[in-house]
Design a protein around this motif. Structure first.
Motif, PDB file in Angstrom:
ATOM      1  N   SER A   1       0.813  -1.221   0.000  1.00 53.80           N
ATOM      2  CA  SER A   1       0.000   0.000   0.000  1.00 53.80           C
ATOM      3  C   SER A   1       0.845   1.269   0.000  1.00 53.80           C
ATOM      4  O   SER A   1       0.310   2.357  -0.209  1.00 53.80           O
ATOM      5  CB  SER A   1      -0.936   0.001   1.221  1.00 53.80           C
ATOM      6  OG  SER A   1      -0.197   0.143   2.426  1.00 53.80           O
TER       7      SER A   1
ATOM      8  N   ARG B   1      -1.277  -1.637 -11.451  1.00 55.82           N
ATOM      9  CA  ARG B   1      -2.739  -1.767 -11.507  1.00 55.82           C
ATOM     10  C   ARG B   1      -3.210  -3.048 -10.817  1.00 55.82           C
ATOM     11  O   ARG B   1      -4.281  -3.068 -10.203  1.00 55.82           O
ATOM     12  CB  ARG B   1      -3.227  -1.712 -12.952  1.00 55.82           C
ATOM     13  CG  ARG B   1      -2.845  -2.909 -13.830  1.00 55.82           C
ATOM     14  CD  ARG B   1      -3.498  -2.794 -15.198  1.00 55.82           C
ATOM     15  NE  ARG B   1      -3.187  -3.952 -16.041  1.00 55.82           N
ATOM     16  CZ  ARG B   1      -3.723  -4.143 -17.247  1.00 55.82           C
ATOM     17  NH1 ARG B   1      -4.562  -3.250 -17.736  1.00 55.82           N
ATOM     18  NH2 ARG B   1      -3.401  -5.214 -17.953  1.00 55.82           N
TER      19      ARG B   1
ATOM     20  N   ASN C   1      -3.011  -2.316  -7.076  1.00 55.93           N
ATOM     21  CA  ASN C   1      -4.132  -1.463  -6.672  1.00 55.93           C
ATOM     22  C   ASN C   1      -5.415  -2.269  -6.544  1.00 55.93           C
ATOM     23  O   ASN C   1      -6.214  -2.052  -5.619  1.00 55.93           O
ATOM     24  CB  ASN C   1      -4.327  -0.332  -7.681  1.00 55.93           C
ATOM     25  CG  ASN C   1      -3.230   0.720  -7.602  1.00 55.93           C
ATOM     26  OD1 ASN C   1      -2.554   0.842  -6.574  1.00 55.93           O
ATOM     27  ND2 ASN C   1      -3.033   1.471  -8.668  1.00 55.93           N
ATOM     28  N   SER C   2      -5.632  -3.202  -7.473  1.00 52.37           N
ATOM     29  CA  SER C   2      -6.824  -4.050  -7.401  1.00 52.37           C
ATOM     30  C   SER C   2      -6.765  -4.972  -6.188  1.00 52.37           C
ATOM     31  O   SER C   2      -7.773  -5.203  -5.512  1.00 52.37           O
ATOM     32  CB  SER C   2      -6.954  -4.881  -8.681  1.00 52.37           C
ATOM     33  OG  SER C   2      -7.161  -4.052  -9.810  1.00 52.37           O
TER      34      SER C   2
ATOM     35  N   LEU D   1      -5.309  -4.359  -3.389  1.00 48.43           N
ATOM     36  CA  LEU D   1      -5.506  -3.559  -2.176  1.00 48.43           C
ATOM     37  C   LEU D   1      -6.960  -3.135  -1.970  1.00 48.43           C
ATOM     38  O   LEU D   1      -7.320  -2.646  -0.897  1.00 48.43           O
ATOM     39  CB  LEU D   1      -4.606  -2.315  -2.221  1.00 48.43           C
ATOM     40  CG  LEU D   1      -3.102  -2.592  -2.134  1.00 48.43           C
ATOM     41  CD1 LEU D   1      -2.308  -1.317  -2.371  1.00 48.43           C
ATOM     42  CD2 LEU D   1      -2.733  -3.213  -0.789  1.00 48.43           C
ATOM     43  N   GLU D   2      -7.792  -3.324  -2.993  1.00 49.61           N
ATOM     44  CA  GLU D   2      -9.213  -3.020  -2.837  1.00 49.61           C
ATOM     45  C   GLU D   2      -9.901  -4.066  -1.961  1.00 49.61           C
ATOM     46  O   GLU D   2     -10.975  -3.817  -1.427  1.00 49.61           O
ATOM     47  CB  GLU D   2      -9.891  -2.958  -4.208  1.00 49.61           C
ATOM     48  CG  GLU D   2      -9.505  -1.723  -5.021  1.00 49.61           C
ATOM     49  CD  GLU D   2     -10.199  -1.690  -6.370  1.00 49.61           C
ATOM     50  OE1 GLU D   2     -11.136  -2.499  -6.578  1.00 49.61           O
ATOM     51  OE2 GLU D   2      -9.815  -0.858  -7.213  1.00 49.61           O
ATOM     52  N   PHE D   3      -9.293  -5.235  -1.819  1.00 45.28           N
ATOM     53  CA  PHE D   3      -9.836  -6.248  -0.919  1.00 45.28           C
ATOM     54  C   PHE D   3      -9.612  -5.788   0.520  1.00 45.28           C
ATOM     55  O   PHE D   3      -8.496  -5.465   0.914  1.00 45.28           O
ATOM     56  CB  PHE D   3      -9.149  -7.593  -1.145  1.00 45.28           C
ATOM     57  CG  PHE D   3      -9.597  -8.302  -2.394  1.00 45.28           C
ATOM     58  CD1 PHE D   3     -10.399  -9.430  -2.313  1.00 45.28           C
ATOM     59  CD2 PHE D   3      -9.228  -7.832  -3.642  1.00 45.28           C
ATOM     60  CE1 PHE D   3     -10.820 -10.083  -3.457  1.00 45.28           C
ATOM     61  CE2 PHE D   3      -9.641  -8.478  -4.796  1.00 45.28           C
ATOM     62  CZ  PHE D   3     -10.445  -9.612  -4.706  1.00 45.28           C
ATOM     63  N   LYS D   4     -10.663  -5.780   1.298  1.00 44.39           N
ATOM     64  CA  LYS D   4     -10.590  -5.279   2.681  1.00 44.39           C
ATOM     65  C   LYS D   4     -10.770  -6.389   3.708  1.00 44.39           C
ATOM     66  O   LYS D   4     -11.243  -6.153   4.816  1.00 44.39           O
ATOM     67  CB  LYS D   4     -11.661  -4.189   2.888  1.00 44.39           C
ATOM     68  CG  LYS D   4     -11.555  -3.013   1.926  1.00 44.39           C
ATOM     69  CD  LYS D   4     -10.206  -2.308   2.017  1.00 44.39           C
ATOM     70  CE  LYS D   4     -10.123  -1.139   1.039  1.00 44.39           C
ATOM     71  NZ  LYS D   4      -8.785  -0.485   1.069  1.00 44.39           N
TER      72      LYS D   4
ATOM     73  N   VAL E   1      -8.061 -11.861  -7.445  1.00 42.17           N
ATOM     74  CA  VAL E   1      -7.935 -10.575  -8.144  1.00 42.17           C
ATOM     75  C   VAL E   1      -8.061 -10.768  -9.654  1.00 42.17           C
ATOM     76  O   VAL E   1      -8.603  -9.922 -10.366  1.00 42.17           O
ATOM     77  CB  VAL E   1      -6.589  -9.898  -7.812  1.00 42.17           C
ATOM     78  CG1 VAL E   1      -6.395  -8.627  -8.636  1.00 42.17           C
ATOM     79  CG2 VAL E   1      -6.531  -9.552  -6.332  1.00 42.17           C
TER      80      VAL E   1
ATOM     81  N   ASP F   1     -14.448  -3.379  10.880  1.00 35.72           N
ATOM     82  CA  ASP F   1     -13.783  -2.458   9.958  1.00 35.72           C
ATOM     83  C   ASP F   1     -12.515  -1.857  10.578  1.00 35.72           C
ATOM     84  O   ASP F   1     -12.235  -0.667  10.429  1.00 35.72           O
ATOM     85  CB  ASP F   1     -14.746  -1.337   9.541  1.00 35.72           C
ATOM     86  CG  ASP F   1     -14.247  -0.602   8.301  1.00 35.72           C
ATOM     87  OD1 ASP F   1     -13.532  -1.217   7.494  1.00 35.72           O
ATOM     88  OD2 ASP F   1     -14.567   0.594   8.158  1.00 35.72           O
TER      89      ASP F   1
END
Length: 307
Positions: A82, A165, A168-169, A171-174, A187, A296
């Motif tokens: 990140s 890219r 970045n994709s 890192l969208e996983f939370k 991904v 969260d």
């Protein structure tokens, strides 16, 4: 933007850091790329942080991220990713089991395919280490792929070259319960395995308990099949019990006798009790994961960034 970011994590790594830094820097300079090297200290109990910071003070291309405690290898990796700014990201362990010079090979492979692949990741042809380590690893991947919705390659290594890219994709996983091997596959994008030689150093921070915990995390995060198995098992046992009840009734009516046996009754009670408790445990794990996800919370806490 830089050409490439190198990310590695630190845990009991003090003895490896100087050599790793020297070798990875040499490879970066040989490729003629603009770069940054990111060390993520995952609450290492030795002096890994001090060694890394000493290097950072002499080299502005080095960044050291110090986590407030040990959060685990996978979460430390995501934290490092990140903070990357390179068009390419090279992830590797710093314990020298994976040779830093593989960067040159991976980059050449990426160029040869003219950017067709967003990920080139390392795999072992044969798993290194003790007989137990090899067998346990094989069983893990076979069992995971059998029961999970997301299939993962056999014997993957940490080492991988990724486009920005793709990172970045990722890192969208939370996910709070991080299992990177499956997340990498989830991904998507075009990914290519590349066979490497990995040298086993004779020890690992992943003991049996941590490996089992990782497997449970991975399966329950990427598959609902254990719940389906519970349902099917419960239904099957109910049908068998009903059939057996009819048999007993038939024997009572026709032959005026019922099969006795205190031992068989006790075995049945213990068996059913065990299945019930085991099933409740599986359901409890899923509920626990739902509870953790709803909080969260950040996956790691950064104490300080040296740059």
């Amino acid at each position: 933007m830089l050409d490439i970011s190198v990310v590695t994590t630190l845990y009991r790594s003090a003895s490896y850091i100087p050599e790793f830094y020297t070798r990875i820097k040499k490879s970066l300079e040989k490729l003629g790329l603009t770069y940054e090297i990111i060390f993520v200290n995952d609450g290492s109990p030795d002096n890994s942080l001090e060694v890394a910071v000493e290097i950072q003070q002499k080299d502005n291309s080095v960044k050291v991220i110090d986590l407030s405690q040990n959060f685990g290898h996978h979460k430390a990796i995501l934290t490092g990713l990140s903070h990357t700014s390179g068009e390419l990201v090279f992830l590797i362990d710093c314990d020298l089991e994976e040779e830093p010079e593989n960067l040159e090979t991976f980059h050449k492979e990426w160029l040869k395919n003219e950017g067709k692949f967003d990920v080139i990741y390392g795999v072992q042809q044969e798993r290194e280490g003790t007989f137990y380590r090899r067998i346990a690893g094989d069983l893990f991947y076979k069992f995971f792929n059998m029961i999970s919705d997301e299939k993962i390659p056999k014997n993957p290594c940490t080492i991988r070259l990724m486009t920005k890219r793709y990172v970045n994709s990722l890192l969208e996983f939370k996910d709070q319960n991080v299992f990177l091997a499956a997340m990498y596959e989830k991904v998507g994008y075009n990914q290519k395995p590349y066979v490497i030689k990995k040298t086993y150093k004779g020890s690992s921070s992943y003991n049996l308990f941590r490996k089992v915990a990782l497997m449970i995390d991975g399966i329950t995060s990427f598959s609902s099949k254990p719940l389906l198995i519970i349902m099917v098992s419960g239904f099957s046992i109910s049908i068998l019990s009903l059939i057996y009840a009819f048999i007993l009734i038939f024997r009572k009516i026709i032959f005026q006798s019922i099969i006795g046996g205190w031992t068989s009754v006790m075995v049945s009670i213990w068996l059913m009790s065990g299945l019930i408790i085991f099933s409740l445990g599986i359901v409890g794990v899923y509920i626990s994961k739902i509870f953790n996800e709803t909080k969260d919370r950040p996956i790691t806490v950064i104490r300080k960034i040296y740059k």
